[in-house]
Design an enzyme around this catalytic site. Sequence first.
Site, PDB file in Angstrom:
ATOM      1  N   GLU A 205       0.826  -1.217   0.000  1.00  0.00           N
ATOM      2  CA  GLU A 205       0.000   0.000   0.000  1.00  0.00           C
ATOM      3  C   GLU A 205       0.856   1.261   0.000  1.00  0.00           C
ATOM      4  O   GLU A 205       0.691   2.133   0.857  1.00  0.00           O
ATOM      5  CB  GLU A 205      -0.957   0.009   1.185  1.00  0.00           C
ATOM      6  N   GLU A 290      -6.307  -7.325  -0.582  1.00  0.00           N
ATOM      7  CA  GLU A 290      -6.931  -7.222   0.738  1.00  0.00           C
ATOM      8  C   GLU A 290      -8.353  -6.723   0.543  1.00  0.00           C
ATOM      9  O   GLU A 290      -8.569  -5.548   0.285  1.00  0.00           O
ATOM     10  CB  GLU A 290      -6.204  -6.207   1.629  1.00  0.00           C
TER      11      GLU A 290
HETATM   12  C1  GAL Z   1      -4.243  -2.199   5.078  1.00  0.00           C
HETATM   13  C2  GAL Z   1      -2.836  -2.730   5.272  1.00  0.00           C
HETATM   14  C3  GAL Z   1      -2.834  -3.925   6.193  1.00  0.00           C
HETATM   15  C4  GAL Z   1      -3.641  -3.645   7.412  1.00  0.00           C
HETATM   16  C5  GAL Z   1      -5.040  -3.250   6.997  1.00  0.00           C
HETATM   17  C6  GAL Z   1      -5.961  -2.922   8.133  1.00  0.00           C
HETATM   18  O1  GAL Z   1      -4.214  -0.908   4.692  1.00  0.00           O
HETATM   19  O2  GAL Z   1      -2.245  -3.072   4.049  1.00  0.00           O
HETATM   20  O3  GAL Z   1      -1.509  -4.238   6.530  1.00  0.00           O
HETATM   21  O4  GAL Z   1      -3.037  -2.621   8.107  1.00  0.00           O
HETATM   22  O5  GAL Z   1      -4.976  -2.107   6.233  1.00  0.00           O
HETATM   23  O6  GAL Z   1      -6.091  -3.967   8.990  1.00  0.00           O
END
Ligand code: GAL
Length: 993
Positions: A205, A290
């Site tokens: 990210e 994600e």
């Molecule tokens: C995303 C990140 C993850 C985690 C998630 C929230 O932005 O890539 O590592 O932090 O948010 O749980």
Amino acid sequence: MDSGSIALGGPRARWCVRAVLLALLATAPCMPARALEGAPLQANGASHTVTYDRYSLLVDGKRIYLWSGSFHYWRLPSPSLWKDVLQKMKAAGYNGVEIYFHWGFHSPRPGVYDFSGIRDVDRLLDMARDEGIYVIARPGPYINAETDGGGFPAWLAATTGKPRTTAPEYTAAYKDWLTHIDAIIARHQVTNGTGSVLLYQVENELYTENDDTRRYMQDIADKARADGITVPLTGNHNDNFLTGLGAPQIPGFDSYPLDFDCTQPDRWNKLYDFSSERMALKDTPLFFPEYQGGAFDQWGGAGNAKCRELTGVPFERVFYKANIAAGSTMQNFYMTYGGINWGYLASPGVYTSYDYGAAIEASRKLTAKYDQQKMLGYFVQSVAPLAKTERLPVRPPTQQGLRDDARINPDDGTQFHFVRHADAASKADDSTHVWMNLAAGETEGGKVVYTSVPQQPDTALRINGRDSKILLAHYRFGSQDLVYSTSEWMTQISSGGRDIALLYGRNGEDGETVLRYKAAPQVRVLAGQVASHFDAKAGTLRLNYRHDGLARVLIGGADGTSLLLLLADDATAATFWQLPSNEGPVLVRGPYLVREAAVSTTDASASLKGDATRPGELEFFNPGTVKSLSWNGRAIGTSVTPSGSLLAQVDGPLPVTLPTLDRWKTHAGSPEAGPRFDDHTWARANLASTKNPYWDGHSPIWNSDDYGFHHGAVWYRGHFKATGHETGIILGVYMGVHLGNHGVFTVWLNGHYLGSNPSSSQLFNIDPSWLQPGKDNVLAVLVDNMGHNQEERNGVSKEPHGLYKATFLGSDAAISWSIQGNLGGEDGVDAVRGPFNDGGLYGEREGWSLPGFDDSSWKDATLPATAAEAGVQWYRTNVTLDLPTGQDIPIALKIDDASERPYRALIIINGWQVGRYISDVGPQHEFELPAGLLHAHGPNTIAIASWSTAAGGGLGKVSLVVQGNVITSLKIDDVAAPGYRDLEGKMKASSGR
Ligand code: GAL
């Protein structure tokens, strides 16, 4: 299960070509649907190709639908349990696991890397391969993940240059990490034929795109290639790094549509439709590295149950199906198993549990979210045509406010209709008909002929509240030809002309399934109420029923083929398991979990392994010739059912009762507060300079990171010659700023308590009678380090920790400070438990938390107890467990306080710090004691350090609670770790005693 031998012809084939033309889609020839094997390739040394196009990933040219979940091995410090999580994922139809590799977890100091014991990622990747689950490897260097420093090693705070740029010192550091971790990942790649690593993510990210970050991203990619990474490189940078220098091959979109506020679990944000992203991607599939699988919770937050409710079954149904509807063939859910922030792994803001409200609880228990994931997981794995689809224009449903987003496989014409409320958050109870192009794609006067579905008079398709349904149409499987169903498709298995299909719907709702037959088939309703109607002209068999329990229909085709249709309601569907076996997939109903299946054709038997929570049925649906069964290694009696399945009974677990914890030993644990404490072995806090960009400039430097004390509590002792005029002291302390600050510091003067403060700066008044004018006086400050910030901007992960300001009122007496954190700092004495396990409390430094420490001289105590004054008090007890063998019994330690009190506690099991409890912040009261750290068959030492920040603290009632109980095939090994005797010498040497 390749159905390539099915002869094409008749209405189906014509329909396919016309449908393709109609939809103005690709002109590829019509091919029959091919069921996905589902299981990744077993490593056999033969290399494989991993490629991709705009539809999907392809392994050896075969399309896959990647259905994956995030799991962090470092949040589960017991390797036997890694297997448990991977098997549970695999059993729910996940064919992928996404893994962050945590730099700081492996590197306690520059140049030192540990990949042994609970850090043995070779072992983890072997397990993933053996379970047949693909790996999306994410080695960072930065990972975020609500962990200390976002995964950066704490020692990085003492380097120059902005992280996540091409700054030279940062570059040298991260490349060293990549050299070590890439070598391991490279050994496990699908492309080598040695493992199941399918994809490699570059960074995490990174949302700042400029010349320098492009170079930085490219450097990581080049480094990966130089280190032997040959699988495709992916990103999760949303609209950044899509093309040009630094762009990974497959970009990805991270999305958390419901955010992280679990206090309002009913509040839904808008559903964002990723169709335009899908259209814009010319050469790559639509990938969600994600997609929201839960939500992390914060100190003082609503608790994980609320996070699970926020992201519960309705959310999974509506949002995940919408992603499929947008054409995604690569979805990963963050998290599928969250685990625990044991030790000091948490970043500021989050507490010990990282349960995340995920599909699998931190206790490893399966939830309703898991069941829903399973229904979708089986669907995406079993219906192969889904891996290549285009948007199919449709006529909107009859009921306003509902929408139908349809897709079609351009090669074989399989259709997918996704029906939901246009406003995803709507709770309306609507019924509708959808329009399907069923008449073999025929047109009348140039117009598509649509049929209103369902066809049975007086029935409708119901969308009751936050729901979404996928209707499958024109789907060939095994020897069958499905026209459509208003039930949802879960899976099918086939063998030798016998097919079994499992469909499901909400309890009490109507379902209609239509199949194509040239001649009237024989229909036998074996269970439930199902009406059938054969239309000879159309050549279709229509079945109508209400979803309730499990209806079974056996349909015999005139050509000798047969189909067992299993029509379940949701709850019943959840009791089914589909497992790969050496003889193809098998279907099982009944137990809590089925982990493994193997079929022996020589003795016509199947061996099943899994878990049961109670005695009950196990039904094995037998597409082949299996005649006998074993369960967890023991033969079980079976009878043959009218469905042709084998029915057996399995045992449940023995009940357990846990010992009560009513005999404790206790000892005071903050001698540093006293005036006569000997601190001569402590580091003098007298450094003249720091590389830390956030230090406010004054000298000497008191930042604990500069002295190698990175995690947990840190003590400062300041000696000064009092003038006698000191009326107060202003102390300022850094404790981590992110997401609310629940750090605290407690201050004493010559052993007299001055106060505690939860924010960064405070004036403490001094009673003149406590001073010794002209003599050595001592200020003692105990600081809780809540972790290093994540690196969200401008090097903020390097924000200093500990004291930064100390100014007397009424005097300018100079204070000379000494500092003490965890024993040995970056050279911690306990490499097995590692850098995140120990902080700087006296008892942590003296091994009071370790098994084998002799506490016989400590006072007896019972709990709850109330502290008369501020300070640290330790409690220890020993518990011998002898839990039934062959059972998995997750156990937690619970602290109950009748009301909030001013104290915080560390919970340590057998030397492993597995919990941080803050009575007056919350919300966590139950702390998982991971099996393997907790010894199910033998002695255990529980130590709790309670830090009362004011009088009235103490420690609440402490008990062990059972979080689950299954009889299981899982073998759980105790995690080997040193005891007091093993570390005594090192501790003495390190503390200079
Ligand atoms: C995303 C990140 C993850 C985690 C998630 C929230 O932005 O890539 O590592 O932090 O948010 O749980």
